[in-house]
Design a protein around this motif. Structure first.
Motif, PDB file in Angstrom:
ATOM      1  N   VAL A   1       1.797  -3.926  -6.653  1.00 41.69           N
ATOM      2  CA  VAL A   1       1.152  -2.426  -7.347  1.00 41.69           C
ATOM      3  C   VAL A   1      -0.215  -2.052  -6.196  1.00 41.69           C
ATOM      4  N   MET A   2      -1.056  -4.005  -5.997  1.00 35.42           N
ATOM      5  CA  MET A   2      -2.034  -3.165  -5.517  1.00 35.42           C
ATOM      6  C   MET A   2      -2.063  -2.866  -3.867  1.00 35.42           C
ATOM      7  N   GLU A   3      -1.097  -3.014  -3.585  1.00 37.39           N
ATOM      8  CA  GLU A   3      -0.929  -2.561  -2.232  1.00 37.39           C
ATOM      9  C   GLU A   3      -0.500  -1.413  -1.691  1.00 37.39           C
ATOM     10  N   VAL A   4       0.365  -1.000  -2.478  1.00 36.21           N
ATOM     11  CA  VAL A   4       0.522   0.664  -2.548  1.00 36.21           C
ATOM     12  C   VAL A   4      -0.240   1.639  -3.212  1.00 36.21           C
ATOM     13  N   ASN A   5      -0.737   1.043  -4.638  1.00 35.04           N
ATOM     14  CA  ASN A   5      -1.179   1.865  -4.585  1.00 35.04           C
ATOM     15  C   ASN A   5      -3.031   1.718  -4.457  1.00 35.04           C
ATOM     16  N   LEU A   6      -3.157   1.078  -4.107  1.00 36.77           N
ATOM     17  CA  LEU A   6      -4.441   1.003  -3.507  1.00 36.77           C
ATOM     18  C   LEU A   6      -4.787   0.580  -2.330  1.00 36.77           C
ATOM     19  N   THR A   7      -4.443  -0.598  -1.777  1.00 35.48           N
ATOM     20  CA  THR A   7      -4.806  -0.101  -0.230  1.00 35.48           C
ATOM     21  C   THR A   7      -4.125   0.729   0.093  1.00 35.48           C
ATOM     22  N   GLY A   8      -3.338   1.377   0.118  1.00 34.46           N
ATOM     23  CA  GLY A   8      -2.264   2.491   0.697  1.00 34.46           C
ATOM     24  C   GLY A   8      -3.399   3.521   0.811  1.00 34.46           C
ATOM     25  N   PRO A   9      -3.869   3.918  -0.230  1.00 37.70           N
ATOM     26  CA  PRO A   9      -4.505   5.177  -0.412  1.00 37.70           C
ATOM     27  C   PRO A   9      -5.906   4.809   1.100  1.00 37.70           C
ATOM     28  N   PHE A  10      -6.658   3.720   0.657  1.00 38.10           N
ATOM     29  CA  PHE A  10      -7.375   3.742   1.550  1.00 38.10           C
ATOM     30  C   PHE A  10      -7.109   3.320   2.801  1.00 38.10           C
ATOM     31  N   LEU A  11      -5.944   2.916   3.718  1.00 33.49           N
ATOM     32  CA  LEU A  11      -5.201   3.074   4.370  1.00 33.49           C
ATOM     33  C   LEU A  11      -5.315   4.439   5.411  1.00 33.49           C
ATOM     34  N   CYS A  12      -4.483   5.444   4.222  1.00 39.25           N
ATOM     35  CA  CYS A  12      -3.755   6.702   4.930  1.00 39.25           C
ATOM     36  C   CYS A  12      -5.693   7.532   5.455  1.00 39.25           C
ATOM     37  N   ALA A  13      -6.522   7.454   4.016  1.00 40.51           N
ATOM     38  CA  ALA A  13      -7.952   7.504   4.103  1.00 40.51           C
ATOM     39  C   ALA A  13      -8.596   7.691   5.919  1.00 40.51           C
ATOM     40  N   ARG A  14      -8.479   5.913   5.309  1.00 43.30           N
ATOM     41  CA  ARG A  14      -9.355   5.207   6.954  1.00 43.30           C
ATOM     42  C   ARG A  14      -8.198   6.163   7.988  1.00 43.30           C
ATOM     43  N   ALA A  15      -7.329   6.383   8.075  1.00 44.42           N
ATOM     44  CA  ALA A  15      -6.713   7.090   9.592  1.00 44.42           C
ATOM     45  C   ALA A  15      -7.136   8.584   9.794  1.00 44.42           C
ATOM     46  N   ALA A  16      -7.308   8.999   7.444  1.00 43.60           N
ATOM     47  CA  ALA A  16      -7.090  10.439   8.320  1.00 43.60           C
ATOM     48  C   ALA A  16      -8.725  10.913   8.728  1.00 43.60           C
ATOM     49  N   ILE A  17      -9.436  10.431   8.176  1.00 51.53           N
ATOM     50  CA  ILE A  17     -10.995  10.423   8.405  1.00 51.53           C
ATOM     51  C   ILE A  17     -11.182  10.874   9.882  1.00 51.53           C
ATOM     52  N   PRO A  18     -11.224  10.445  10.906  1.00 51.87           N
ATOM     53  CA  PRO A  18     -11.417  10.670  12.025  1.00 51.87           C
ATOM     54  C   PRO A  18     -11.233  12.052  12.264  1.00 51.87           C
ATOM     55  N   GLN A  19     -10.008  12.312  12.388  1.00 52.79           N
ATOM     56  CA  GLN A  19      -9.491  13.670  12.448  1.00 52.79           C
ATOM     57  C   GLN A  19      -9.574  14.753  11.841  1.00 52.79           C
ATOM     58  N   MET A  20     -10.776  14.514  10.641  1.00 53.83           N
ATOM     59  CA  MET A  20     -11.512  15.562   9.753  1.00 53.83           C
ATOM     60  C   MET A  20     -12.792  15.721   9.993  1.00 53.83           C
TER      61      MET A  20
ATOM     62  N   ASP B   1       1.765  -0.133   4.962  1.00 56.35           N
ATOM     63  CA  ASP B   1       1.363  -1.008   6.651  1.00 56.35           C
ATOM     64  C   ASP B   1       0.528  -0.451   7.011  1.00 56.35           C
ATOM     65  N   GLU B   2       0.525  -1.347   7.465  1.00 57.03           N
ATOM     66  CA  GLU B   2      -1.255  -0.861   8.019  1.00 57.03           C
ATOM     67  C   GLU B   2      -0.687   0.496   9.607  1.00 57.03           C
ATOM     68  N   ALA B   3       0.129  -0.375  10.541  1.00 57.31           N
ATOM     69  CA  ALA B   3       0.957  -0.611  11.624  1.00 57.31           C
ATOM     70  C   ALA B   3       0.987   1.126  11.115  1.00 57.31           C
TER      71      ALA B   3
ATOM     72  N   ARG C   1       8.128   6.732   2.121  1.00 63.80           N
ATOM     73  CA  ARG C   1       8.826   5.861   2.310  1.00 63.80           C
ATOM     74  C   ARG C   1      10.169   6.141   2.026  1.00 63.80           C
ATOM     75  N   ASP C   2      10.783   7.036   1.510  1.00 67.97           N
ATOM     76  CA  ASP C   2      11.984   7.788   1.326  1.00 67.97           C
ATOM     77  C   ASP C   2      12.360   9.040   2.901  1.00 67.97           C
ATOM     78  N   PRO C   3      13.354   8.752   3.217  1.00 67.76           N
ATOM     79  CA  PRO C   3      13.945   9.508   4.711  1.00 67.76           C
ATOM     80  C   PRO C   3      14.657  10.904   3.979  1.00 67.76           C
ATOM     81  N   SER C   4      14.418  11.067   2.400  1.00 65.30           N
ATOM     82  CA  SER C   4      14.676  12.860   2.364  1.00 65.30           C
ATOM     83  C   SER C   4      13.651  13.380   2.438  1.00 65.30           C
ATOM     84  N   VAL C   5      12.279  12.985   2.827  1.00 62.88           N
ATOM     85  CA  VAL C   5      10.909  13.300   2.650  1.00 62.88           C
ATOM     86  C   VAL C   5      11.142  14.512   4.064  1.00 62.88           C
ATOM     87  N   VAL C   6      11.843  13.676   4.926  1.00 63.92           N
ATOM     88  CA  VAL C   6      12.114  14.719   6.478  1.00 63.92           C
ATOM     89  C   VAL C   6      12.639  15.980   6.226  1.00 63.92           C
TER      90      VAL C   6
END
Ligand SMILES: NC(=O)c1ccc[n+]([C@@H]2O[C@H](COP(=O)([O-])OP(=O)(O)OC[C@H]3O[C@@H](n4cnc5c(N)ncnc54)[C@H](O)[C@@H]3O)[C@@H](O)[C@H]2O)c1
Length: 389
Positions: free
Chosen positions: A239-258, A194-196, A172-177
């Motif tokens: 805390v639950m949104e970032v630490n648990l839902t976040g990993p789920f959303l990222c996994a759901r988006a990555a799995i079809p590419q793997m 953020d799901e979208a 979420r920190d723009p310095s990552v770019v």
């Protein structure tokens, strides 16, 4: 120590063998704590069944119904002996310098399967990768790492980039770019809850770098440290949104590419998810949830040739932990006394564990949690943990 899943699970008619392996697990934890001050680390692997060979020790395995065993394992095959050797080699190396008293399951996901029915569809004959290690694939991988702008995530990114992988950094920190560009990769500003935004980011990663091979779910936030009676539901939800839902959303988006045989998801757990740390119920619950998420995915994705694992860090010397200390939330002296190895870990210790788990050297590790905590989770006695010798 070479322990066994038999030391963890019930094994009808194998009472003596199973009990001896449970004893090794116990010994690993006790000696890991006792000898930490001497600089001696003690760890165990807990294998599921290895493919039988010609040795006399293999005879009972050769008599087992191996087709039924394969159907019980999400990866659908038995282990090769070299997969045990490579796990032991990692644990014995300096890369595991902060790992002690840990039990590393090398079981193809056996421990992660808990529902009725078969873990893997029946296969004809002996799967090829049960017989020989597949040829190494030298093409660079795409590694997506969340929370990579600083702390442990930045170290993980550096470590993968240094071995030639292409890093896709998310924060979420723009310095990552800029951080990603410095490593020859690409960065995206994105809130993992953020799901979208997560969907858009993973589509953009594929477009820019190619399909994701490895996802490291590292982004997380600390909780409020308020007593339970003072916490609001908003504190808990975030805390639950970032630490648990976040990993789920990222996994759901990555799995079809793997792709089978390449795809790996490594999630960041915590010692706070394995045993309670009052009043950190929200953080601890989110990290305990991450472990179950890892194991559910191991059972579900094993038949597709994808693997998962959790790394559970102890206290690691990061800028975030330094800020907790300055804010009076933690006391480093008390913490060091509770760690058998007598000191906090380094971000590099976590990065090395993740690089190992994502590599072909961990090809039979699936659904497992690896503690990288200087012996914290193994210690169950009283007094100063770092002075038990
Ligand atoms: N440092 C420790 O001692 C320790 C101990 C146990 C577990 N862990 C775990 O290791 C991981 C890394 O810890 P750290 O100490 O480096 O944390 P940190 O706070 O230093 O870094 C976390 C990174 O995640 C990013 N982030 C936070 N919320 C985000 C969101 N919603 N979307 C995208 N990015 C977000 C932050 O901007 C930051 O760059 C975490 O999962 C943490 O729970 C750390």
């Amino acid at each position: 120590m070479t322990a066994s899943l038999a030391g963890v699970l019930g094994n009808p008619r194998r009472n003596a063998y199973a009990a001896s392996k449970a004893a090794l697990i116990s010994l690993t934890r006790s000696l890991g704590c006792e000898w930490a001050a001497r600089g001696i680390r003690v760890n165990a692997i807990a294998p599921a069944m290895c493919a039988p060979d010609e040795s006399p020790h293999s005879r009972p395995r050769a008599r087992a119904d191996l087709a039924a065993v394969r159907r019980r394992i999400p990866m659908g095959r038995l282990a090769r002996a070299d997969e045990m050797a490579s796990a032991i080699r990692f644990l014995a190396s300096d890369k595991a310098r902060y790992v002690t008293g840990a039990i590393l399951g090398v079981d193809g996901g056996w421990l992660s399967f808990n529902q009725p029915g078969e873990a893997h569809p029946a296969v004809d004959g002996v799967p090829a990768d049960e017989l020989v290690r597949p040829a190494a694939d030298a093409t660079p991988r795409v590694i997506a790492i969340t929370g990579a702008a600083g702390g442990i995530g930045a170290e993980i990114a550096e470590r993968f980039a240094s071995q030639g992988d292409r890093v896709a950094l998310i924060d979420r920190d723009p310095s990552v770019v800029a951080r990603a560009a410095a490593l020859g990769g690409k960065g995206w500003t994105c809130d993992v809850s953020d799901e979208a935004a997560v969907s858009v980011t993973f589509a953009a990663i594929r477009e820019a770098l190619g399909p994701v091979d490895v996802l490291v779910n590292n982004a997380a936030i600390a909780d409020t440290f308020k007593p339970a009676a003072e916490q609001t539901s908003a504190d808990l939800d975030r805390v639950m949104e970032v630490n648990l839902t976040g990993p789920f959303l990222c996994a759901r988006a990555a799995i079809p590419q793997m792709r089978p045989g390449r795809g790996v998801i490594v999630n960041l757990g915590s010692i706070a998810g394995l045993a309670p740390m009052a009043p950190r119920h929200a953080y601890g619950a989110s990290k305990a949830g991450v472990d179950i998420l890892t194991r559910c995915l191991a059972a579900e994705l094993g038949p597709q040739g994808l693997r998962t694992a959790t790394v559970a860090p102890g206290y690691i010397r990061t800028p975030g932990v330094a800020a907790l200390e300055e804010g009076g939330h933690i006391d480093a002296r008390t913490i060091r006394a509770r760690i058998p190895m007598g000191d906090l870990g380094r971000p590099r210790d976590i990065a090395e564990a993740i690089v190992f788990l994502a590599s072909p050297a961990a090809s039979y590790v699936n659904g497992t949690l690896l503690s990288v905590d200087g012996g914290w989770h193994a210690f169950g006695s009283a007094g100063v943990a770092s002075q038990q010798d």
